[in-house]
Design a protein around this motif. Sequence first.
Motif, PDB file in Angstrom:
ATOM      1  N   THR A 224       0.824  -1.221   0.000  1.00 58.49           N
ATOM      2  CA  THR A 224       0.000   0.000   0.000  1.00 58.49           C
ATOM      3  C   THR A 224       0.850   1.260   0.000  1.00 58.49           C
ATOM      4  O   THR A 224       0.323   2.366  -0.031  1.00 58.49           O
ATOM      5  N   GLY A 225       2.167   1.108   0.056  1.00 55.28           N
ATOM      6  CA  GLY A 225       3.053   2.272   0.011  1.00 55.28           C
ATOM      7  C   GLY A 225       3.090   2.870  -1.385  1.00 55.28           C
ATOM      8  O   GLY A 225       3.101   2.160  -2.387  1.00 55.28           O
ATOM      9  N   ARG A 226       3.099   4.164  -1.469  1.00 56.93           N
ATOM     10  CA  ARG A 226       3.172   4.871  -2.748  1.00 56.93           C
ATOM     11  C   ARG A 226       4.290   5.904  -2.663  1.00 56.93           C
ATOM     12  O   ARG A 226       4.559   6.466  -1.604  1.00 56.93           O
ATOM     13  N   GLN A 227       4.928   6.146  -3.810  1.00 54.79           N
ATOM     14  CA  GLN A 227       5.988   7.142  -3.823  1.00 54.79           C
ATOM     15  C   GLN A 227       5.926   7.969  -5.099  1.00 54.79           C
ATOM     16  O   GLN A 227       5.405   7.539  -6.112  1.00 54.79           O
ATOM     17  N   TYR A 228       6.444   9.158  -4.988  1.00 55.31           N
ATOM     18  CA  TYR A 228       6.568  10.036  -6.133  1.00 55.31           C
ATOM     19  C   TYR A 228       7.882   9.715  -6.835  1.00 55.31           C
ATOM     20  O   TYR A 228       8.833   9.253  -6.223  1.00 55.31           O
TER      21      TYR A 228
ATOM     22  N   MET B 283       6.137   6.955   0.386  1.00 58.21           N
ATOM     23  CA  MET B 283       5.954   8.328   0.856  1.00 58.21           C
ATOM     24  C   MET B 283       4.539   8.560   1.367  1.00 58.21           C
ATOM     25  O   MET B 283       4.292   9.470   2.118  1.00 58.21           O
ATOM     26  N   GLU B 284       3.627   7.737   0.885  1.00 56.49           N
ATOM     27  CA  GLU B 284       2.238   7.813   1.313  1.00 56.49           C
ATOM     28  C   GLU B 284       1.684   6.402   1.360  1.00 56.49           C
ATOM     29  O   GLU B 284       2.265   5.491   0.782  1.00 56.49           O
ATOM     30  N   ALA B 285       0.594   6.215   2.043  1.00 58.51           N
ATOM     31  CA  ALA B 285      -0.076   4.915   2.078  1.00 58.51           C
ATOM     32  C   ALA B 285      -1.426   5.028   1.407  1.00 58.51           C
ATOM     33  O   ALA B 285      -2.172   5.969   1.649  1.00 58.51           O
ATOM     34  N   GLN B 286      -1.698   4.088   0.548  1.00 62.39           N
ATOM     35  CA  GLN B 286      -3.001   4.071  -0.105  1.00 62.39           C
ATOM     36  C   GLN B 286      -3.951   3.240   0.764  1.00 62.39           C
ATOM     37  O   GLN B 286      -3.629   2.108   1.116  1.00 62.39           O
TER      38      GLN B 286
END
Length: 135
Positions: free
Chosen positions: A7-11, A131-134
């Motif tokens: 679920t981790g997301r990054q730019y 950087m963020e969690a979905q």
Amino acid sequence: MANTINTGRQYTLVVEQPFDFQDLVTANLSGGKVKFKPKLPQGAIPLRGQVVVLSAFNGTTPTLAVAGETTSATYAAAASLASVGSVALTVTPSKLASGDVIGLTPNAGAQTATQGSGILVMEYLISGRGMEAQP
């Protein structure tokens, strides 16, 4: 091993290295290469890159070679600096175990230029970084 959803997301991360004709003249080179050396960190996965010419370089057929010094990857053998625009780099996405240093080598035409500016752009991700969690 059970499959789990990441679920981790990054730019996308970007190396942005401006340069101009003064950086490429013979007196400002070290071993034929530009003295500043942008770096890709350990674990980076290069995705794409380009040499963006903002102001055309004068001189006889000015070009810039872009290559990895740690990995020996050749991103561009001779990116033209003669006109405004961008030159896509050849990037093979693969995880860099120990990172890489990007070397810029101007040809003789670029080393004698008296005008011109550009930016080296390299986009990459870092494996396992979120950087963020979905939700």
